[in-house]
Motif scaffolding. Structure first.
Motif, PDB file in Angstrom:
ATOM      1  N   LEU A  91      83.039 -58.872   0.240  1.00  0.00           N
ATOM      2  CA  LEU A  91      83.645 -57.709   0.901  1.00  0.00           C
ATOM      3  C   LEU A  91      84.332 -58.223   2.149  1.00  0.00           C
ATOM      4  O   LEU A  91      83.723 -58.956   2.934  1.00  0.00           O
ATOM      5  CB  LEU A  91      82.560 -56.740   1.373  1.00  0.00           C
ATOM      6  N   CYS A  93      86.745 -56.862   5.432  1.00  0.00           N
ATOM      7  CA  CYS A  93      87.431 -55.794   6.151  1.00  0.00           C
ATOM      8  C   CYS A  93      88.872 -56.223   6.384  1.00  0.00           C
ATOM      9  O   CYS A  93      89.133 -57.377   6.754  1.00  0.00           O
ATOM     10  CB  CYS A  93      86.748 -55.518   7.483  1.00  0.00           C
ATOM     11  N   GLY A 208      87.712 -53.828   2.278  1.00  0.00           N
ATOM     12  CA  GLY A 208      86.359 -53.279   2.382  1.00  0.00           C
ATOM     13  C   GLY A 208      86.341 -51.761   2.476  1.00  0.00           C
ATOM     14  O   GLY A 208      85.393 -51.107   2.015  1.00  0.00           O
ATOM     15  N   SER A 211      85.179 -49.606  -0.402  1.00  0.00           N
ATOM     16  CA  SER A 211      83.791 -49.712  -0.859  1.00  0.00           C
ATOM     17  C   SER A 211      82.944 -48.728  -0.058  1.00  0.00           C
ATOM     18  O   SER A 211      82.351 -49.068   0.963  1.00  0.00           O
ATOM     19  CB  SER A 211      83.286 -51.148  -0.700  1.00  0.00           C
TER      20      SER A 211
END
Ligand code: MTE
Ligand code: MO
Length: 378
Positions: A91, A93, A208, A211
């Motif tokens: 993941l 950002c 990210g 998610s």
């Protein structure tokens, strides 16, 4: 959420913002293990951490599905209904490395959106849950006209005097490709509260932001979500539009993560005493494939050395690769080390930070070659 920071995060996290809590791990620790320790996984929050009781939790599958359903956690975890799936996924950002863009241009100064991330807003875990594809199938499949899937998170955040829920969407093809997981375990443990307990989406290869933590509803819809996080944040503009004309409707939504990488040790501006070799370590990731080649330079990008392939960690389809190299260094004084990665589609990274070319007011996806200056004493 501070209570959860203390319980669920390492004491030496770098607190990028206190509230809402946003934190990243120390640089050197992040590249010690391919699978990030849950305690060290970065946290990106828009609001507080909702307290959800797993026994009361339900997930609504609504909108353009043939048989809308409400599922309990027990049902979701019932292996006679849905096969369980574990996947190693990174993941990241889209704000990772934003500090380099802020140095060029301050953005609109909204710290909630423009959190000053370093190179640690990325982490890798083995996520366990069920593929969203199977859950949609269980609901009779998508109805005519379903093009996007909207995810609703139970947290709320404030912006310009208004309260919003965290809501985002992805195109249905992402679920059809088995690239959306409804996850309740992170590295074999129940999802920590701060990472979305009891269930979140994990969208492989996307920023990210998609998610969605603290998931409580999935809605099949005909167009991308109109919710503010989807519509007004994480937008990219072309240079031609110009800042004055940039409105949300003429930008495009940032979804896939580009190929990028970072040098995590040594850290920027450190002094190193050595015998002709300096060890560099870092991560490399691509949202549309996987890294196949990592190159480093000790002179700001004039001469590149390939990191030996065996110095890259194992290839996963949806995760980063860590790398290390002993760089031959004769020179003394200030040197500029940099790294660039190539993915399996032969994409590589831009040479310089891009905020100055006016694409990107919120300062996302800093994917240029990552540079660190070190003082060499040989
Ligand atoms: N989901 C909810 N409900 N609320 C949020 O604030 N932040 C998103 C995403 N999902 C967010 C969310 C963003 S921007 C990122 S980068 C990831 O969660 C971070 O996940 P992590 O905190 O588990 O590392
Ligand atoms: Mo993010």
């Amino acid at each position: 959420s501070w209570e959860y920071v203390q319980q669920e995060k390492s004491p030496d996290m770098i607190h990028v913002l206190q509230f809402p809590y946003n934190g990243e791990p120390p640089r050197d620790r992040l590249v010690e293990t391919e699978i990030t320790n849950n305690l060290d996984h970065f946290v990106r929050n828009h609001g507080g951490v909702p307290e959800i009781n797993a026994d009361d939790w339900t997930l609504d599958i609504t909108g353009l599905v043939n048989n809308p359903k409400t599922l309990t956690l027990k049902e979701l975890q019932d292996e006679s209904l849905f096969p369980r799936k574990s996947v190693v996924v990174t993941l990241q950002c889209s704000g990772t490395r934003r500090i380099e863009q802020i140095e060029q241009y301050p953005g609109d100064g909204d710290e909630l959106i423009n959190a000053p991330w370093g190179e640690g807003a990325i982490g890798t875990a083995r996520w366990t849950g069920v593929s969203l594809k199977k859950v949609i199938k269980y609901c009779g499949g998508l109805a005519e006209g379903a093009k996007h899937l909207e995810f609703y998170g139970a947290d709320t955040y404030f912006k310009k005097g208004q309260v919003y829920n965290y809501v985002v969407s992805v195109p249905v093809r992402k679920a059809k490709a088995n690239e959306v997981l409804l996850a309740w375990e992170m590295n074999g443990k129940p999802l920590p509260r701060i990472h979305g307990f009891p269930v979140r989406t994990i969208v492989f290869g996307y920023i990210g932001a998609r998610s969605c933590k603290w998931l409580y509803q999935i809605k099949a819809i005909s167009a991308p979500s109109m919710a503010p996080v989807q519509m007004k944040e994480y937008i990219y503009y072309t240079t031609q539009i110009g800042k004055q004309n940039a409105t949300y409707s003429n930008g495009c939504s940032i979804q896939k993560m580009p190929v990028s990488s970072a040098i995590m040790t040594p850290v920027n501006k450190s002094q190193i005493i050595h015998d002709g070799k300096i060890k560099l370590r870092g991560w490399a990731y691509s949202g549309s494939g996987w890294p196949v080649r990592v190159e480093v330079s000790a002179d700001g990008g004039s001469v590149w050395y390939e990191v030996p392939y065996e110095n890259l960690t194992k290839k996963y389809f949806h995760a980063w690769r860590l790398w290390e190299i002993d760089m031959p260094v004769d020179a003394e004084g200030w040197l500029e080390f940099c790294v660039r990665t190539w993915d399996d589609a032969q994409n590589t990274q831009p040479t310089y930070v891009r905020s100055a070319c006016a694409r990107n007011w919120d300062l996302h996806v800093t994917s240029s070659c990552h540079r660190v200056k070190i003082y060499s004493i040989n």
